[in-house]
Structures are given as C-alpha cells and as structure tokens.
Design a protein around this motif. Structure first.
Motif, PDB file in Angstrom:
ATOM      1  N   UNK A  59       0.840  -1.190   0.000  1.00 23.37           N
ATOM      2  CA  UNK A  59       0.000   0.000   0.000  1.00 23.37           C
ATOM      3  C   UNK A  59       0.876   1.242   0.000  1.00 23.37           C
ATOM      4  N   UNK A  60       0.338   2.324  -0.532  1.00 20.45           N
ATOM      5  CA  UNK A  60       1.004   3.602  -0.418  1.00 20.45           C
ATOM      6  C   UNK A  60       0.762   4.167   0.969  1.00 20.45           C
ATOM      7  N   UNK A  61       1.761   4.859   1.528  1.00 18.71           N
ATOM      8  CA  UNK A  61       1.621   5.473   2.850  1.00 18.71           C
ATOM      9  C   UNK A  61       1.366   6.959   2.658  1.00 18.71           C
ATOM     10  N   UNK A  62       0.238   7.426   3.167  1.00 15.33           N
ATOM     11  CA  UNK A  62      -0.142   8.827   3.095  1.00 15.33           C
ATOM     12  C   UNK A  62      -0.127   9.386   4.522  1.00 15.33           C
ATOM     13  N   UNK A  63       0.632  10.443   4.727  1.00 15.25           N
ATOM     14  CA  UNK A  63       0.770  11.009   6.065  1.00 15.25           C
ATOM     15  C   UNK A  63      -0.372  11.977   6.362  1.00 15.25           C
ATOM     16  N   UNK A  64      -0.785  11.997   7.621  1.00 14.79           N
ATOM     17  CA  UNK A  64      -1.823  12.928   8.063  1.00 14.79           C
ATOM     18  C   UNK A  64      -1.572  13.253   9.529  1.00 14.79           C
ATOM     19  N   UNK A  65      -2.183  14.340   9.989  1.00 14.16           N
ATOM     20  CA  UNK A  65      -2.080  14.698  11.407  1.00 14.16           C
ATOM     21  C   UNK A  65      -0.642  14.906  11.843  1.00 14.16           C
ATOM     22  N   UNK A  66      -0.307  14.388  13.024  1.00 10.45           N
ATOM     23  CA  UNK A  66       1.020  14.594  13.600  1.00 10.45           C
ATOM     24  C   UNK A  66       2.117  13.981  12.746  1.00 10.45           C
ATOM     25  N   UNK A  67       1.818  12.904  12.016  1.00 11.30           N
ATOM     26  CA  UNK A  67       2.833  12.272  11.164  1.00 11.30           C
ATOM     27  C   UNK A  67       3.374  13.246  10.118  1.00 11.30           C
ATOM     28  N   UNK A  68       2.523  14.175   9.703  1.00 11.56           N
ATOM     29  CA  UNK A  68       2.922  15.105   8.649  1.00 11.56           C
ATOM     30  C   UNK A  68       3.549  16.380   9.199  1.00 11.56           C
ATOM     31  N   UNK A  69       3.498  16.609  10.506  1.00 11.78           N
ATOM     32  CA  UNK A  69       3.954  17.875  11.080  1.00 11.78           C
ATOM     33  C   UNK A  69       5.377  18.256  10.691  1.00 11.78           C
ATOM     34  N   UNK A  70       6.336  17.331  10.696  1.00 10.40           N
ATOM     35  CA  UNK A  70       7.709  17.742  10.357  1.00 10.40           C
ATOM     36  C   UNK A  70       7.864  18.249   8.922  1.00 10.40           C
ATOM     37  N   UNK A  71       6.880  18.011   8.084  1.00 12.16           N
ATOM     38  CA  UNK A  71       7.030  18.339   6.667  1.00 12.16           C
ATOM     39  C   UNK A  71       6.096  19.453   6.208  1.00 12.16           C
ATOM     40  N   UNK A  72       5.355  20.035   7.123  1.00 13.26           N
ATOM     41  CA  UNK A  72       4.368  21.040   6.725  1.00 13.26           C
ATOM     42  C   UNK A  72       4.983  22.388   6.359  1.00 13.26           C
ATOM     43  N   UNK A 118       8.324  -1.031  -8.876  1.00 11.84           N
ATOM     44  CA  UNK A 118       8.498  -2.366  -8.309  1.00 11.84           C
ATOM     45  C   UNK A 118       7.236  -2.865  -7.623  1.00 11.84           C
ATOM     46  N   UNK A 119       6.318  -1.964  -7.302  1.00 10.89           N
ATOM     47  CA  UNK A 119       5.129  -2.360  -6.543  1.00 10.89           C
ATOM     48  C   UNK A 119       3.823  -1.995  -7.224  1.00 10.89           C
ATOM     49  N   UNK A 120       3.890  -1.319  -8.357  1.00 14.57           N
ATOM     50  CA  UNK A 120       2.667  -0.779  -8.953  1.00 14.57           C
ATOM     51  C   UNK A 120       1.635  -1.843  -9.275  1.00 14.57           C
ATOM     52  N   UNK A 121       2.076  -3.039  -9.667  1.00 18.21           N
ATOM     53  CA  UNK A 121       1.127  -4.086  -9.990  1.00 18.21           C
ATOM     54  C   UNK A 121       0.333  -4.576  -8.806  1.00 18.21           C
ATOM     55  N   UNK A 122       0.867  -4.357  -7.588  1.00 12.13           N
ATOM     56  CA  UNK A 122       0.183  -4.813  -6.383  1.00 12.13           C
ATOM     57  C   UNK A 122      -0.575  -3.699  -5.686  1.00 12.13           C
ATOM     58  N   UNK A 123      -0.298  -2.460  -6.040  1.00 10.54           N
ATOM     59  CA  UNK A 123      -0.950  -1.331  -5.373  1.00 10.54           C
ATOM     60  C   UNK A 123      -2.397  -1.170  -5.836  1.00 10.54           C
ATOM     61  N   UNK A 124      -3.274  -0.705  -4.956  1.00 14.35           N
ATOM     62  CA  UNK A 124      -4.611  -0.309  -5.419  1.00 14.35           C
ATOM     63  C   UNK A 124      -4.483   0.751  -6.518  1.00 14.35           C
ATOM     64  N   UNK A 125      -5.349   0.693  -7.506  1.00 16.11           N
ATOM     65  CA  UNK A 125      -5.228   1.566  -8.670  1.00 16.11           C
ATOM     66  C   UNK A 125      -5.200   3.041  -8.288  1.00 16.11           C
ATOM     67  N   UNK A 126      -6.059   3.443  -7.363  1.00 11.47           N
ATOM     68  CA  UNK A 126      -6.124   4.856  -6.977  1.00 11.47           C
ATOM     69  C   UNK A 126      -4.819   5.308  -6.352  1.00 11.47           C
ATOM     70  N   UNK A 127      -4.252   4.483  -5.488  1.00 11.64           N
ATOM     71  CA  UNK A 127      -3.014   4.845  -4.821  1.00 11.64           C
ATOM     72  C   UNK A 127      -1.862   4.924  -5.817  1.00 11.64           C
ATOM     73  N   UNK A 128      -1.794   3.982  -6.736  1.00 17.36           N
ATOM     74  CA  UNK A 128      -0.731   4.002  -7.740  1.00 17.36           C
ATOM     75  C   UNK A 128      -0.786   5.284  -8.559  1.00 17.36           C
ATOM     76  N   UNK A 129      -1.991   5.719  -8.912  1.00 16.81           N
ATOM     77  CA  UNK A 129      -2.136   6.936  -9.711  1.00 16.81           C
ATOM     78  C   UNK A 129      -1.697   8.169  -8.937  1.00 16.81           C
ATOM     79  N   UNK A 130      -2.051   8.248  -7.662  1.00 15.89           N
ATOM     80  CA  UNK A 130      -1.659   9.414  -6.856  1.00 15.89           C
ATOM     81  C   UNK A 130      -0.154   9.434  -6.643  1.00 15.89           C
ATOM     82  N   UNK A 131       0.435   8.294  -6.353  1.00 12.78           N
ATOM     83  CA  UNK A 131       1.879   8.235  -6.162  1.00 12.78           C
ATOM     84  C   UNK A 131       2.619   8.623  -7.442  1.00 12.78           C
TER      85      UNK A 131
END
Length: 309
Positions: A59-72, A118-131
């Motif tokens: 799966x693709x990892x999408x940051x939100x909340x506190x996980x994203x704070x260092x990069x805002x 390397x992972x696109x064939x296993x990723x959900x289609x929506x996530x692959x497109x966003x990545x």
C-alpha cells in the motif's frame, strides 16, 4: 485492421483526485489545508515513493495529522487535488541525505521508500495513480529550478503546479514528453523487439519512441517502426494512454498494421526483433523469453491483442 479496445484502465491512469485547479491560486485555502489534520501528504524521496506491506498487500503510505507535522513548513510541496474532499499534497523529502523513516501503524511495520514501478502491480489503482502524480510533478520541480530564458532562480506558484522566474517573470509549466508505443501486427503475428537497455535480458516488448516536433502521432508510429526494424506500416489505430512518470512521459498506445515483414535492425536501438505468433506469446516462458512488466501499457497492448484473436 479492426480496432482493439482497451479492456481495463492502464496502471497509473485511474486517479481518484479532483485536481481542483481553481483552488491552486487560493492562498487562504492552501494555507488552511496544509495545516489541517485531515489533509494527506504524499512523501517522495529522490524519486522513490513511501510504501508499506509486501507482495500482494503493498500500500502507499499517506501522512496525516502529527505524522505530517515535520514536513508542513520547510519541505517543498505541491497541491495535487482533493480525494474524497480531503486535500492531498506531494512533499519533497529529497533534501535528507538518507530516506526518512516513517511508521506505518496500519501495517504494523516501518514504511520504506522504494521504486514505485516495483510495486505498482500490487498497489490499489487509486493509490498508484496518486503516487505517480506526486513523483512526476516533484521530478519536474526538482529539475526546473532555474529559468530556461534568463537563468535566474524560479519560485513555485499556483500551489506548486507552476514555476515563475524571479527575474524575468516567465512562467514555466509541468512538462510531459509524448511518446508513442505500438504493437505492430500482421494476421496472427506481432512484432516484438529486444533492446540492450532492457533491465531483463530475455524480455521482448513493443516498439516505442518519442514524438518529434511537427509530427503527428500516426507519423511518429510509422517513423519509429521503420527506423528501428525496417518494417513499413499502414493503418494506425489508437488503443489507450498511460502516464509514465519515469521520469516524465505520456505513453500513447497504438496498433499498427504491417505492410512488410522483412526486418532490418537499427543496432543502436535494438539487438533483436522477431515476429511472434499468438501461440508463441502465450507460451513465452517455455520458449525462453519474457514479456514487459505488468504495470506497462506495452503489456496491455499485447494482452488485449491476444484476447482479441
């Protein structure tokens, strides 16, 4: 030649995003969205995407909340659009010398940066497109930091989707290079070639090449096929397209009807090219050759042709 329709979307081409281009100039909206705990952030480190899981559970990892704070604040960013009304941003982590570490609690493991292909064939289609969207846009940003007109530094505008020269104010827009990719067919045979640049020594794939200035897509198909193999083609029919941000192409897929069969290789482009029957291609493993990767439009062109006959 009877047109062969695309039977399913190509990888990277099923984006769920509303690109919300009208919001790109809304500074207040962008500022609030970047601070919102509901917004999603897509990290990219030197062309690699943040992934978690293994095999068929990637799966693709999408940051939100506190996980994203260092990069805002400090990391370069770009607004990608809205996903189910949640703002989505790409963030460039490339300034870090080593890939940053992130936890992925949903997977009970630490996520890692990896090549999206390397992972696109296993990723959900929506996530692959966003990545893929995030990777392509940030690749362009990283390689167009200076104005091609006067050489001065550029700064991001329009939510990171435009660069503007700080001296001459020339706007620069994301670049996508159009490339044609085609399966040349005659009756029950298809023309596949092997390039010494292929990462897999046994792989045979469709022919492909970039569109030149002042050239139609059909002209590009005919020219590339003849230059690489000496085969003349007639009717050219469109199949589908695929964004290919490796680094920055739009692949336009076609079928081309061969008018000749003799092969004369351009050794600078191909080390081999052959006519393969449908039976040969279906039995490619036993015959000792491999087909292009599953996330490529080349593979879709071949598979849809196989299923049509």
């Amino acid at each position: 030649m009877i047109p062969i329709r695309a039977r399913r979307p190509n990888p990277y081409s099923a984006s769920p995003l509303d690109r919300a281009s009208a919001r790109r100039e809304d500074a207040a909206f962008l500022a609030a969205a970047r601070e919102s705990p509901d917004s999603l952030f897509v990290p990219v480190w030197r062309g690699q995407s943040l992934l978690a899981g293994e095999a068929e559970a990637v799966r693709g990892v999408f940051l939100a909340g506190a996980e994203a704070d260092p990069w805002r604040v400090d990391a370069p960013w770009a607004f990608l659009g809205l996903w189910q009304e949640r703002p989505v941003f790409a963030i460039d982590c490339g300034a870090a010398e080593a890939p940053p570490a992130f936890d992925a609690p949903a997977f009970g493991e630490t996520a890692r940066f990896a090549d999206l292909r390397a992972a696109a064939g296993a990723l959900p289609e929506a996530e692959a497109a966003i990545l893929a969207h995030a990777r392509g846009l940030l690749h362009w940003r990283a390689r167009h930091r200076f104005c091609g007109v006067c050489g001065a530094a550029c700064e991001a505008r329009s939510g990171g989707n435009t660069l503007v020269c700080t001296r001459c104010e020339t706007p620069h827009f994301p670049r996508t290079d159009p490339a044609v990719i085609m399966l040349v067919v005659q009756g029950d045979a298809a023309l596949l070639g092997h390039s010494p640049r292929f990462p897999v020594p046994e792989m045979y794939s469709t022919l492909a090449g970039f569109v030149e200035p002042g050239e139609s897509l059909e002209e590009a198909v005919a020219r590339e096929v003849f230059e690489e193999t000496g085969v003349r083609v007639g009717a050219v029919t469109y199949h589908s397209s695929q964004p290919w941000p490796f680094p920055a192409s739009l692949m336009l897929g076609f079928y081309a009807a061969a008018q000749s069969t003799e092969i004369v290789l351009d050794p600078a482009e191909l080390s081999d090219a052959r006519w393969f029957s449908r039976a040969d291609i279906r039995n490619h493993k036993a015959l000792g050759f491999r087909l292009p990767r599953g996330d490529s439009i080349a593979r879709r062109l071949i598979e849809d042709w196989l299923e049509s006959g």
